[in-house]
Structures are given as structure tokens and as C-alpha cells.
Design an enzyme around this catalytic site. Structure first.
Site, mmCIF file in Angstrom:
data_model
loop_
_atom_site.group_PDB
_atom_site.id
_atom_site.type_symbol
_atom_site.label_atom_id
_atom_site.label_comp_id
_atom_site.label_asym_id
_atom_site.label_seq_id
_atom_site.Cartn_x
_atom_site.Cartn_y
_atom_site.Cartn_z
ATOM 1 N N SER A 101 6.611 -22.565 4.525
ATOM 2 C CA SER A 101 5.883 -21.989 3.116
ATOM 3 C C SER A 101 6.551 -22.159 2.387
ATOM 4 O O SER A 101 7.768 -21.845 2.223
ATOM 5 C CB SER A 101 5.438 -20.215 2.703
ATOM 6 N N HIS A 130 2.914 -24.968 5.392
ATOM 7 C CA HIS A 130 2.374 -24.205 4.732
ATOM 8 C C HIS A 130 1.908 -24.306 2.985
ATOM 9 O O HIS A 130 3.569 -23.959 2.125
ATOM 10 C CB HIS A 130 2.462 -22.988 5.053
ATOM 11 N N ASP A 185 0.740 -22.650 -0.757
ATOM 12 C CA ASP A 185 0.737 -21.765 -1.488
ATOM 13 C C ASP A 185 0.159 -22.489 -2.575
ATOM 14 O O ASP A 185 0.343 -22.754 -3.496
ATOM 15 C CB ASP A 185 1.862 -20.888 -1.296
ATOM 16 N N MET A 228 -2.071 -21.252 -5.868
ATOM 17 C CA MET A 228 -2.783 -20.338 -6.542
ATOM 18 C C MET A 228 -3.442 -20.683 -7.701
ATOM 19 O O MET A 228 -2.155 -21.715 -8.119
ATOM 20 C CB MET A 228 -1.165 -19.458 -6.652
ATOM 21 N N HIS A 286 -3.318 -23.632 1.995
ATOM 22 C CA HIS A 286 -3.552 -22.029 2.176
ATOM 23 C C HIS A 286 -4.864 -21.870 0.001
ATOM 24 O O HIS A 286 -3.264 -21.446 -0.850
ATOM 25 C CB HIS A 286 -2.559 -21.026 2.063
ATOM 26 N N MET A 309 -5.556 -19.325 -2.350
ATOM 27 C CA MET A 309 -5.828 -18.387 -3.030
ATOM 28 C C MET A 309 -5.971 -18.462 -4.198
ATOM 29 O O MET A 309 -5.753 -18.490 -5.054
ATOM 30 C CB MET A 309 -4.638 -17.545 -2.991
ATOM 31 N N MET A 365 -2.865 -11.660 6.642
ATOM 32 C CA MET A 365 -1.704 -11.209 5.638
ATOM 33 C C MET A 365 -1.371 -9.921 5.817
ATOM 34 O O MET A 365 -1.108 -9.637 5.713
ATOM 35 C CB MET A 365 -2.603 -11.644 3.962
ATOM 36 N N ASP A 375 1.312 -13.928 7.591
ATOM 37 C CA ASP A 375 2.132 -14.529 6.476
ATOM 38 C C ASP A 375 2.913 -13.635 5.588
ATOM 39 O O ASP A 375 1.653 -13.067 5.268
ATOM 40 C CB ASP A 375 0.944 -15.452 5.729
HETATM 41 C C1 DX5 Z 1 2.331 -15.296 -0.402
HETATM 42 C C2 DX5 Z 1 1.997 -16.867 0.557
HETATM 43 C C3 DX5 Z 1 3.400 -16.720 1.454
HETATM 44 C C4 DX5 Z 1 4.305 -16.659 0.854
HETATM 45 C C5 DX5 Z 1 5.572 -16.494 2.058
HETATM 46 O O1 DX5 Z 1 0.731 -14.967 -1.508
HETATM 47 O O2 DX5 Z 1 0.819 -16.799 0.441
HETATM 48 O O3 DX5 Z 1 2.379 -17.652 1.774
HETATM 49 O O4 DX5 Z 1 4.213 -17.561 0.284
HETATM 50 O O5 DX5 Z 1 6.397 -16.192 1.592
HETATM 51 P P1 DX5 Z 1 7.997 -15.227 2.613
HETATM 52 O O6 DX5 Z 1 8.113 -16.167 3.636
HETATM 53 O O7 DX5 Z 1 9.063 -15.287 1.455
HETATM 54 O O8 DX5 Z 1 7.004 -13.774 2.587
HETATM 55 ZN ZN ZN Z 2 -0.099 -18.446 1.859
#
Ligand code: DX5
Ligand code: ZN
Length: 214
Positions: A7, A32, A34, A36, A65, A67, A136, A174
């Protein structure tokens, strides 16, 4: 062997290309991403344009992913940007069948994400339409948070359910994953570990990946 999805949320955003190369050379299998929108989660990250520019820089498979409050609006642009898998939250689309079919009709894998407070039971009716379930183990929005142990029961429940029904979706976890929590997730039945901070803050990223697959 468990797969590692790197990620980039806590990677150096000023050198994303190099950071991705580092993860690829160190042995990560997936990237991965993220995504947002500042509404579904209190953070804003990258859009399709950035993903498109990262696509040619690596052979890693891209999982987006989402969000975001309206994944039906964003799944298309992230598919066009080069995503191989789209993950969206069951919390924002209680009836996900249509969007799941639309994504798969484009030859892209589709998965649903469960937040820590969302019971695993809610996803059971959709399991046979999924390529992947993302559990999650932190509340989404930021990297570097503490692992929520409640995720482990969800993983084992989903693993038992897929055995019982002879399904082949993959289980991914995750948030807050490191060698200790990662080993617990593997034992519970996880196939893919999303790892951000532990990887990109490690002194030796290659050793870090090896320590997650022991
Ligand atoms: C959080 C993300 C995760 C996060 C994981 O909202 O979906 O992918 O970045 O990062 P670590 O491994 O630092 O918890
Ligand atoms: Zn994520």
C-alpha cells in the site's frame, strides 16, 4: 504462500515511481492503491490520472481500494487508468450486485470491503459474485494505525464459509499488518496481506517482505 499487496499510502508521494519499483523488486505481488475522496473517509489521496501515470512504470497488478461515497462513478475511470481489481465498500452500496457485474463485464476483478464495524454476515449473500473480500483491520483513512484484532474472527468466518460453499474468492486484510499481526491473519485464512507503513518504513524492504511470508 501469502501474497503481499504494497500500500503506497505511507510511501514517499514525491517519488512514487521509485517507491513502487522498490516494492516490486522486494517481492510484492500487488500494488494497493488507496483512493480516498474526503467524504467516505477524512482524507484525500490520488485520482485516476495519477494511477494512469503509474501504470507503465511497473508490472505489479493494480488493486484500487475505493474509499469513496460513489464507487459507481469512479470504478470506470480507475479501470481505464489500468486497475486489475476494483474494491469498493459494502457500507456505501448495500445492493452491490449491479456494480460488481459491471466491473466484471469489463474483464476486471471485483471485490467488496468490510469496515471493522460491519459484521461479516452482511457480505454472505454476495460471496459467490466476488473475486476478493477485503477485511479492514483499521478504520479507513490513514496508514500507520493499530491492528484491530476483531478482523481475525471475520477472516476465519469467511474462510469457513468459502470452504463450506466451495467458493474461490480470495481473503485480503488491510491495516496495521506487520509480521506479528500478519501471521495471525494467515493462520485465520487470509491469502493476501495489504502492508503499507511496515514495508515503506522498513530499513530493508526485501527483509520486511520475507518476514511477512515466514
Ligand atoms: C487505510 C488503507 C490501508 C492502509 C494500510 O485506509 O486502506 O491500505 O494504507 O497501511 P498500513 O499498513 O500502514 O496500516
Ligand atoms: Zn487500503
Amino acid at each position: 504462500m501469502v501474497k503481499i499487496a504494497a500500500s503506497i499510502l505511507n510511501a514517499d508521494f514525491g517519488n512514487l515511481g521509485q517507491e513502487i519499483k522498490r516494492a516490486e523488486e522486494a517481492g510484492a505481488q500487488l500494488l494497493h492503491l488507496d483512493i480516498m475522496d474526503g467524504h467516505f473517509v477524512p482524507n484525500l489521496t490520488l485520482g485516476p490520472q495519477v494511477v494512469k501515470s503509474l501504470r507503465p512504470q511497473t508490472r505489479l497488478s493494480f488493486e484500487a481500494h475505493l474509499m469513496v461515497t460513489n464507487p459507481e462513478k469512479f470504478s470506470g475511470p480507475f479501470i481505464e487508468a489500468g486497475s486489475d481489481l476494483i474494491l469498493f465498500h459494502l457500507e456505501v452500496i448495500p445492493k452491490p450486485e449491479k456494480l460488481l457485474e459491471e466491473i466484471k463485464a469489463r474483464g476486471v476483478k471485483a471485490g467488496l470491503v468490510l469496515n471493522p464495524d460491519t459484521p461479516a454476515e452482511t457480505i454472505l449473500p454476495y460471496l459467490d459474485a466476488l473475486d476478493q473480500v477485503l477485511v479492514m483491520s483499521v478504520n479507513p483513512g490513514f496508514g500507520g494505525q493499530e491492528f484491530i484484532v476483531g478482523a481475525l474472527d471475520k477472516i476465519s468466518m469467511l474462510d469457513a464459509e468459502r470452504r463450506k460453499r466451495g467458493l474461490s474468492f480470495e481473503i485480503e486484510v488491510d491495516g496495521g499488518v506487520n509480521p506479528k499481526t500478519g501471521a495471525l491473519c494467515r493462520k485465520a485464512g487470509a491469502d493476501i496481506l495489504v502492508v503499507g507503513t511496515y514495508l515503506f518504513r522498513a530499513k530493508d524492504i526485501k527483509e520486511a517482505i520475507k518476514s511477512l511470508q515466514m
